[in-house]
Design an enzyme around this catalytic site. Sequence first.
Site, PDB file in Angstrom:
ATOM      1  N   GLY A  79       0.824  -1.197   0.000  1.00  0.00           N
ATOM      2  CA  GLY A  79       0.000   0.000   0.000  1.00  0.00           C
ATOM      3  C   GLY A  79       0.857   1.246   0.000  1.00  0.00           C
ATOM      4  O   GLY A  79       2.083   1.185  -0.017  1.00  0.00           O
ATOM      5  N   GLY A  80       0.200   2.411   0.018  1.00  0.00           N
ATOM      6  CA  GLY A  80       0.929   3.663   0.011  1.00  0.00           C
ATOM      7  C   GLY A  80       1.769   3.850   1.250  1.00  0.00           C
ATOM      8  O   GLY A  80       2.765   4.569   1.228  1.00  0.00           O
ATOM      9  N   LYS A  98      -0.508  -4.976   8.700  1.00  0.00           N
ATOM     10  CA  LYS A  98      -0.075  -3.807   7.933  1.00  0.00           C
ATOM     11  C   LYS A  98       1.174  -3.257   8.605  1.00  0.00           C
ATOM     12  O   LYS A  98       1.139  -2.829   9.757  1.00  0.00           O
ATOM     13  CB  LYS A  98      -1.180  -2.756   7.910  1.00  0.00           C
ATOM     14  CG  LYS A  98      -0.833  -1.481   7.174  1.00  0.00           C
ATOM     15  CD  LYS A  98      -2.019  -0.525   7.233  1.00  0.00           C
ATOM     16  CE  LYS A  98      -1.689   0.816   6.613  1.00  0.00           C
ATOM     17  NZ  LYS A  98      -2.834   1.744   6.723  1.00  0.00           N
ATOM     18  N   ASP A 139      -9.438   8.223   0.885  1.00  0.00           N
ATOM     19  CA  ASP A 139      -8.596   7.387   0.014  1.00  0.00           C
ATOM     20  C   ASP A 139      -9.328   6.119  -0.403  1.00  0.00           C
ATOM     21  O   ASP A 139      -8.770   5.023  -0.374  1.00  0.00           O
ATOM     22  CB  ASP A 139      -7.286   7.042   0.713  1.00  0.00           C
ATOM     23  CG  ASP A 139      -6.212   6.557  -0.267  1.00  0.00           C
ATOM     24  OD1 ASP A 139      -6.358   6.824  -1.473  1.00  0.00           O
ATOM     25  OD2 ASP A 139      -5.245   5.909   0.166  1.00  0.00           O
TER      26      ASP A 139
END
Length: 658
Positions: free
Chosen positions: A360-361, A379, A476
Site C-alpha cells: 500500500g501507500g 499492515k 482514500d
Amino acid sequence: MNSLYKPIYLITIFELISYIACQSPTYNYHFCLGPGNDTATASYKSDLTLLLDYMSSNASDKCFYNDSLNGIYSLFLCRGDVSSDVCRVCVSNATQTLTQTCPSDKRAIIWYDQCLFRYSNINFLGQLRLYPRLFMWNALNNTSPEEGDIGTRGLLYSLVSQAPYKENMFQTNEMVVGNGPGRRYGLVQCSRDLDVGGCSTCLRELLNQTEDCCIGRKGWRILTPSCCIRYEMYSFYEQTSNLPGSAPKNEGGVAKGGKSTRKNTIIIASSLAGFLATVLVAGFSYYSSLVRKRRQKVEGTSQEILIRSSQGSKAAQLTEESIHLHLSDEDHSGDLHHFNLATIQAATNNFSRGNKLGEGGFGPVYKGEMPIGKEIAVKRLSINSKQGLEEFKNEVKLIFKLQHKNLVRLLGYCLEEDEKLLVYEYMANTSLDAFLFDSEKCKVLDWEKRSNIITGTARGLQYLHEDSRLKIIHRDLKANNVLLDDDMNPKISDFGTARTFGGNQMEANTERVVGTFGYMAPEYALEGLFSTKSDVYSFGVLMLEILSGKKSRGFYQQDCGQSLLTYAWLLWSEGKGQELIDPNIAGNCPIHEVLRWIHIALLCVQDDPALRPTMSSAILMLGSKSVNLPQPSTSPYSAARFLHMINLHPLNLPTSEI
C-alpha cells in the site's frame, strides 16, 4: 465443644469478617494480551482454570508464588506490606476478574494496589519485562513550585538503591517536606523471580521515566510486569502485617496437663473458621467488585491512566506515542489487543516475502497465522512511509470505534522498537483490485458479485458519513482499499488518512493533500478542499472501474485525450454506454440496470460537489428503478484536465500518496 472456648472462637470469626471487609483490593487495570484463543481446546481452558484455582489457593500462606501447568506459566506477587489475608483476597479477585474478562486469551496481567497477577503461554519467569507499562497519576492536582523536586528524587533514588538487595525486593520510606508537617511517601517493589541485577535494571528504568511523566505531580505510580514504583502525599502502605486479634504461634506442641480436648476443639474451630473465611472472602470479593463497578460507572475517576505498550527509540515521548484512557471511558471497552512484536514476527515468518499480500501507500501487508491457527493480516508501516505516528494513532482510534459489516475489523496493534504494526482480520480474497484488474481473476466477478461489492461499499461509506458517532471522511477510497472476504463481501479498509468532522461541519481544507490521484475529487486535488462529497466522487470512480473493468488511474487515450471518466461520459451521452461494460459480464447482466448504474456513477463524479448525491441518495438510486435520475452536468472537465496533467507530467504533482 467446651463452652470455655466458644467466646474465643466467635471473637476470632467476627474480627476476621471485619478485617476482610475493610481490606477489599483496589483495582488499577488489566490487559488481555492475546493472541486470541478463540479455538482453544477444552483441555487448554481446563488447564488454565485448574492453574488459576491452584494459584489462588497458594495465596493463603504465600505473598509470592509462581507455577506452571502444561505450558501455562503464572505468577502472583502481593505488596510487601500486606497481610496474608489481604493477599489471599486480592489474588482471589485477580483470578476471578481475569477468568471473566480474558476467557480466550493466552496471556493476561492485572494490577491491584495490593497485588499483581499474570499468566502466559510463554515462559516469562526470571525474565525482565517492562511492557505493557501503566502510568497512573492524579490528573488535576500538581505540586506547587516552591516544594521542589530534589527531595522527591532523593527519596526515590534511595528506594531504588535499596530494594534489589532486600529479601522480598520491597522497600518503603517517607520524607518531611520543608519545615512544615507535610510528608511524602514512596514505595518500590520487584517481582521476586528476578535476580538482583534484573530488579535494579527494572527500577532504574522506571526512575528515568519519572522525569518525563511524573515529577511535579501529586501522587503517581508506574506499573510494569516486573517492577513498580509509587509516590504519594499520604501514607498508603502498612507498617505491620499482623492480623488483629491473632494469637502467638505455639512452637512447643501439647501443653502441660494433656488437654487433648482443648486441642481437638481448637482444630475443629480452626477448620470451621477456615471454611467460613473462604466463603466470606468470595462473598466480599464479589460484593466489592459490584460496588467498585457501580462507583466507577456513576462517579468516574479522577485518576488518569496512561498505557505504554510500546518500546524503542521512536516511542520515547510519552504524551505523543501512548494511548490515553480513563477508567470511565466507554469508547475503549472492546477487545483491542496490543500484540507482542515477537508474536507477529513468528506469525508472518519474520515478514517473509512469501507472506506478503500486497503493498500500500504506507507500506506492505503480510498474512500471518497465530499459534491457534487464526489467520491475520498485518499492515507494516514503512519507516520511510509518509504515514507517521499521527496517522497511525488516527487509524487505531478510528477503526476501534467503528462497527459495520462493510468495514474491516481491527484486531490490535504493535508499537515496539521501530515498528508500527496494525493487525486486521484476514480477508481470504485480499483486495478488489487483485481480481478486477487481473485478466483471469476478473472472470470470477460476475454481475451479482460486482453489484454486491458496489452496494456493500456504498453502505460502508454511508455509515461513515451519516450513521457512525463521528462523521468520517475516508479520503482514500479506491479498489485496493476495498477488501473481500470468503464470500466476496466488501469491507472498506485503510483509515490512515481519514478525517473526522464534528457538529454541523460540512467541509475542511488541508495544505497536505493525501490520497490517490485518479480517485481524488478535483476540488480536493487542486485546492485541498474535502468533504463527504469527496468520498462520493471516489465512489463514483470506483463504480465506473467495477462496471468497465478498466483502471481510472493511468487510463489515457492519446488519440482522443480522454480519461476513463470523460470516456464514460462521452459514451453514455451518445447512447453508447453499453460499450463501456466489461465484456466479461456484458453477456450475462441486465443491460438496462448496468446503464442506470453508469448514470449514477456519472452523477457522483460531477465537478461541482453540490451536484453530487449523498451516499444515502446514491443507495436509494441503486436500489430503486422508480427513482428518476437527474441528468449529469457537462463532462467532468476539471478531473479530465488534472488526469491529463498526471499522465503527461507525472513528476509535477502536489505532495500526496501516489
